[in-house]
Design a protein around this motif. Sequence first.
Motif, PDB file in Angstrom:
ATOM      1  N   THR A 143       0.828  -1.204   0.000  1.00  0.00           N
ATOM      2  CA  THR A 143       0.000   0.000   0.000  1.00  0.00           C
ATOM      3  C   THR A 143       0.861   1.252   0.000  1.00  0.00           C
ATOM      4  OG1 THR A 143      -0.180   0.073   2.425  1.00  0.00           O
ATOM      5  CG2 THR A 143      -1.899  -1.131   1.229  1.00  0.00           C
ATOM      6  N   VAL A 144       0.332   2.281  -0.632  1.00  0.00           N
ATOM      7  CA  VAL A 144       0.958   3.602  -0.663  1.00  0.00           C
ATOM      8  C   VAL A 144      -0.116   4.623  -0.328  1.00  0.00           C
ATOM      9  CG1 VAL A 144       2.137   5.326  -2.082  1.00  0.00           C
ATOM     10  CG2 VAL A 144       2.653   2.894  -2.405  1.00  0.00           C
ATOM     11  N   CYS A 145       0.172   5.513   0.620  1.00  0.00           N
ATOM     12  CA  CYS A 145      -0.770   6.566   0.989  1.00  0.00           C
ATOM     13  C   CYS A 145      -0.237   7.914   0.526  1.00  0.00           C
ATOM     14  CB  CYS A 145      -1.004   6.586   2.498  1.00  0.00           C
ATOM     15  SG  CYS A 145      -1.846   5.115   3.115  1.00  0.00           S
ATOM     16  N   ILE A 146      -1.113   8.663  -0.145  1.00  0.00           N
ATOM     17  CA  ILE A 146      -0.783   9.967  -0.722  1.00  0.00           C
ATOM     18  C   ILE A 146      -1.788  10.983  -0.202  1.00  0.00           C
ATOM     19  CG2 ILE A 146      -0.526  11.294  -2.866  1.00  0.00           C
ATOM     20  CD1 ILE A 146       1.439   8.975  -2.769  1.00  0.00           C
ATOM     21  N   THR A 147      -1.312  12.174   0.190  1.00  0.00           N
ATOM     22  CA  THR A 147      -2.222  13.258   0.551  1.00  0.00           C
ATOM     23  C   THR A 147      -2.058  14.421  -0.418  1.00  0.00           C
ATOM     24  OG1 THR A 147      -2.828  14.880   2.238  1.00  0.00           O
ATOM     25  CG2 THR A 147      -0.543  14.128   2.240  1.00  0.00           C
TER      26      THR A 147
END
Length: 357
Positions: A31-35
């Motif tokens: 998983t990769v989280c981007i804001t």
Amino acid sequence: MNANTITVKNWGEVDGKHILLYQLCNKNGMTVCITNYGASIQAINTPDKDGNMADVVLGYDDVQGYVNDPYYTGAIVGRFANRIDGGLVTLDGEQYQLTVKPGGFHHHGGAIGFNKKVWTAKHFAQEGKTGVILQYISADGEEGFPGELSTTVTYTLNNKNQLTVDFKATTTKTTLVNLTQHAYFNLSGQAGTSILGHQLMMPLQNYLPVSPKQVPIGELEPVNGTPFDFRQATAIGERIEDNNEQLILSAGYDHSFVIKTEDFDGLLMAASVTEPVSGRVMNVYTTEPSVHLYTGNFIEDNSPGKNGAKYMRRGGLCLETQHYPDAPNHAHFPSTVLKPGKIFKSKTIFEFTTNTI
């Protein structure tokens, strides 16, 4: 997991603008989280040699952490990453004074760079990949730069455990562009530990020595016989305290390495990093002409991080693919000038794998 998914959650507000957090997931469970605040990478969860997942980037639990952050943690840096000595540039015969720090140099986009901006965002899902497209329009004159600059960064996660960062930018006036992704990696997955044991390999022959302002002096210096030679995998900490003028000036590694001396679109390897205990490996490929190695020399010990972690000096490693710092002051460096009607493009791939040997 057997599907590529993307989830979106509200992450608060900054200056009345909605902040979102996107989680990309591939079929392997990575998983990769981007804001959209700073177009920042908030988390990357990837497996170790035994299949155990852990987060391998520094960051914060909430958007306020990024608002307060002094280290460009995980963010996009622009319009101009790194430093320009003096900050006075001439474009199309006109002089422009960019925002400068007290030391007398422009740094990482100015007083309020792209890392502190709210970007517009939209997500997508395609066969075998998911992603987020973020855009920020920088006004003519922002931080002293001419031209309205429209910048797009696209993050894409595929089933090969590759995170691709694609940049595009266009301008209404001749301007300067040098964009980079500023994630701090710690492949151990153990927040609050040092990266000095990480093994770094960079198949690069030259680096850019700097002045006391930490601005390139304009020469391409061979790495051979210096602590900057990572052509064979070497622990980052092995020579970082050597009695070397360049290391002393920068309190460690904070230097650009030459990937190519002329612009062309082809992807080349910038670096490969291995964390011996977890077996995690990150390979970095880019179209950019240089990669800036920064070993977190100025992170303060006990800095607050995710999940109650306390980050430490040299607790994160940056591999910032970019054009050469101070390029406007060195005609023989690859150009960072962007003209109207032209499109700036750049691609970097962060590939995560494991070494079981």
